[in-house]
Write a protein that holds these residues in place. Sequence first.
Motif, PDB file in Angstrom:
ATOM      1  N   VAL A   1       0.400  -1.243  -0.340  1.00 45.51           N
ATOM      2  CA  VAL A   1      -0.017  -0.385  -0.082  1.00 45.51           C
ATOM      3  C   VAL A   1       0.530   1.320   0.026  1.00 45.51           C
ATOM      4  O   VAL A   1       1.587   1.478   0.502  1.00 45.51           O
TER       5      VAL A   1
ATOM      6  N   ALA B   1       2.925   5.059   1.040  1.00 47.76           N
ATOM      7  CA  ALA B   1       2.262   4.872   2.435  1.00 47.76           C
ATOM      8  C   ALA B   1       3.755   6.390   2.121  1.00 47.76           C
ATOM      9  O   ALA B   1       4.214   6.710   1.177  1.00 47.76           O
TER      10      ALA B   1
ATOM     11  N   ASP C   1      -8.729   1.660   8.778  1.00 37.57           N
ATOM     12  CA  ASP C   1      -7.322   3.124   8.140  1.00 37.57           C
ATOM     13  C   ASP C   1      -6.143   2.545   8.977  1.00 37.57           C
ATOM     14  O   ASP C   1      -6.020   2.206   9.727  1.00 37.57           O
TER      15      ASP C   1
ATOM     16  N   MET D   1      -4.425   6.571   4.784  1.00 39.84           N
ATOM     17  CA  MET D   1      -4.950   6.351   3.520  1.00 39.84           C
ATOM     18  C   MET D   1      -5.958   5.445   4.189  1.00 39.84           C
ATOM     19  O   MET D   1      -5.871   4.253   5.060  1.00 39.84           O
TER      20      MET D   1
ATOM     21  N   PHE E   1      -7.357   0.834  -0.170  1.00 40.93           N
ATOM     22  CA  PHE E   1      -7.397   1.789   0.613  1.00 40.93           C
ATOM     23  C   PHE E   1      -7.125   2.169  -1.123  1.00 40.93           C
ATOM     24  O   PHE E   1      -6.483   2.489  -1.766  1.00 40.93           O
TER      25      PHE E   1
ATOM     26  N   GLU F   1      -6.088   6.201  -2.297  1.00 36.85           N
ATOM     27  CA  GLU F   1      -4.883   7.130  -2.685  1.00 36.85           C
ATOM     28  C   GLU F   1      -4.088   7.696  -1.702  1.00 36.85           C
ATOM     29  O   GLU F   1      -5.230   8.471  -1.029  1.00 36.85           O
ATOM     30  N   PRO F   2      -3.032   7.813  -0.694  1.00 40.32           N
ATOM     31  CA  PRO F   2      -2.818   8.421   0.682  1.00 40.32           C
ATOM     32  C   PRO F   2      -2.948  10.045   0.746  1.00 40.32           C
ATOM     33  O   PRO F   2      -3.105  11.343  -0.276  1.00 40.32           O
TER      34      PRO F   2
END
Length: 476
Positions: A50, A52, A71, A89, A97, A99-100
């Motif tokens: 993911v 980050a 989350d 996220m 997830f 997009e940050p």
Amino acid sequence: MSPRAANQRAGGIVSRCSVNAFTGAAIIFLGIGFSSNLHAQVCLESQPQVPAGYDAEFVAACDFNGDGLIDLASPAIPFIDPGNTVLVMMNTGEGTFAEPVSYHVGLNPRGVTCGDFDGRNGPDLAVTQQESLGLSVLLNAGDGTFLPRVTYAHGTDSNPFQIVATDVDGDEDLDLVMVMEISDDVAIMTNSGEGTFSGPTELAVDSLPKRVTVCDLHNDGDPDLIVSCHLFSRVSVLENLGAGNYAPFVTYPVGVHPRGLVCCDLDNDGDKDLAVAASGTDTVGILLNTGEGHFAAPVSSPVGLLPYGVACEDLDDDGLVEVIVANKASSTISVLRNLGGGAFSPHAQFPTGFGFPGQVITTNIDGVGGPDIVVANEGTAFVSLFFNCADFCSADIGGDGEVGIEDFLAILGNWGPCPDPCPPACAADVTGDCEVGIEDFLVVLGAWGPCPDALPAVPARHRAAVGARSPSSTSG
């Protein structure tokens, strides 16, 4: 029967193969051993990493927008856009997830934790920052977005690092505990009840502290502090005397250069024990609580190279907690399965993909079955995920999501010894003893009704973000 249940019941060794989207490599994951319970196996399934915060050694997990999904949040260091931020996220379902989204904090953010600090609007964020020597608190606006940060400054020699949230003074508000590497102490920021903090109150510990974990070692309802101290290879234990007042620290020797640590009941006797990563010897040490918060000498087990983070969690639904270790130099996690009585199997390693693991936490990411694993990685901008594919409803022999008459009839129809070879056990042998009998009947009777879809949620207001046993307790 569900795919997870079918895979789990195929035998004592579980294999899972999936493709990591950011490495393009097929990774085979092996479950760990056979046990006296058919359902008591560790089964982990890798997921795509993911996006980050870059070079984040820590990650926090909370349900920020109240949709029932966990989350994630991680800091992003300077020099990488968007640096000096914390990235959030949002879980979009089934463990995927969005997009940050970035929020500005101070210079060189390092530690992160989350919890409901003000009693409103859901879990908030707290981030330590090393170069600006302070703390940023971001309150939740109520929809999973965050208000601009409020900054709390500390002294020039503090170097705040890891942070955890816990109620140190028993007033039902989450306070903040920070590790101060340079000044050899931990700092407590006391919550006013409205999400504002006073302090810090500084508590001396041994030399060069690295990580802190929080738990009730004395069974008196007050959270004690345990700190790994790198220089002299010891942990410092600070007993909570009540109302957030702490006794001077007491040290216990551990492995060389301790980093991450976690406390949980490793021998199932009702007392909290310790697991401590020793980065200098590539081991994890188990320190059993001998009663009243005192510890026996550590028993060390080999893990991967340069262990940094530790968590503990019951990964196989047998009532015993496993130890999970993040190995920085080998880019793996090690899982040591709990055999009972404080004994553990040799570790099995699981590759984590890009990056160098710094912290490992457990929580239910995909909303089904047992607790999953989240790994924060330095040297990259991804966190690693492992979904738990163990069978957390072993009495559901028919695999229809409910324990009922069909499963009872399956036991009656298969009564007696399982056919050879056993193991693997036959389908109706839910206890895994190679015989279908009264013990299997009692398991089915005790589990009668719908299978649980997920682990019970922990109220956000009392949730510390970096946690073993979901985010309700902390790991390092």
